[in-house]
Design an enzyme around this catalytic site. Structure first.
Site: not given
Ligand code: URA
Length: 241
Positions: A103-105, A191
């Site tokens: 998962l992204d930060k 995104k």
């Protein structure tokens, strides 16, 4: 050699305190002899454990569900940043653990951490269709045309994104929240899909992998081992839409 209490608790159905209680009650045996302390070490490959007379089949792997908070990277390499591995409590920590999928930060929610490479592959491989479910919040509502595009699949630059399931959940102070189910896992996928409509993702939270929902009792940063029934749900495939 591993501590008995740690080994049994890592199987996901009993806490370390439950195990200690069962040991005090004389219900845990190793090779037929009652275990007197959770600190006793055994060889999981060769010793036979039983609980209340029933043989205990030990999985040699561990599967942890983490509720990832923001500002933590899904990696085993620190590079100076806090990683999901820093959130694994000492009692579950062992060599070879890694996050199965990233998962992204700034994304929160369900991350599976395991030491079982084949299992990780089975939930991540594009050949298997294990869906991942997210709640995504954007400032403005999506138009009907945008919703349709997401459901039919869309192209951004040179990348084709498969059809995803989408439904409106709620509108609140910060924006509009939708549930989206992806059947593939491309880099920054959600995104990039929303950027196509010039909609900035202001919050992204993974709520489910396969048919297994994130345990609502896990606070951000907390993790717990999965039971065997839960690991089966995690691998549940779904036909492509
Ligand atoms: N899609 C994204 O853009 N980011 C994630 O972390 C997961 C899916």
């Amino acid at each position: 050699m591993e501590r008995i209490d740690k080994l049994i608790a890592s199987q996901g159905t009993l806490s370390r305190n439950d195990v200690k209680k069962l040991i005090r009650e004389g219900l845990v045996t190793c090779n037929g002899a009652a275990v007197s302390s959770g600190a006793q070490k055994i060889d999981p490959q060769n010793d036979s454990l039983a609980l209340g007379g029933k043989p205990l089949t030990l999985s040699s792997h561990i599967y942890l569900m983490l509720n990832k908070p923001k500002n933590v990277v899904s990696s085993t390499e620190t590079g100076g940043q806090a990683t999901v591995m820093d959130l694994v409590p000492e009692e579950f920590f062992r060599g070879g653990l890694f996050p199965a999928g990233r998962l992204d930060k700034d994304t929160t929610g369900f991350v599976l951490i395991t030491d079982d490479g084949a299992f990780a592959h089975s939930i991540l491989s594009p050949k298997r269709h294990v869906p991942k479910t997210y709640e995504v919040t954007v400032p403005e509502p999506l138009t009907q045309a945008e919703i349709q595009e997401i459901k039919e699949g869309l192209t951004v630059g040179a990348t084709r994104f498969r059809p995803a399931e989408l439904r409106f959940l709620h509108a609140g102070g910060e924006g509009q929240t939708y549930e989206i189910v992806l059947h593939e896992g491309k880099y920054h996928q959600i995104k990039r899909m929303f950027a196509r409509f010039k909609k900035e993702v202001i919050a992204l939270h993974r709520t489910k992998i396969g048919a297994l929902p994130l345990d609502a009792s896990l606070a951000p940063g907390e993790c717990r081992p999965l039971s065997q029934a839960e690991t089966a749900l995690l691998q549940q495939e779904q036909p492509l839409p």
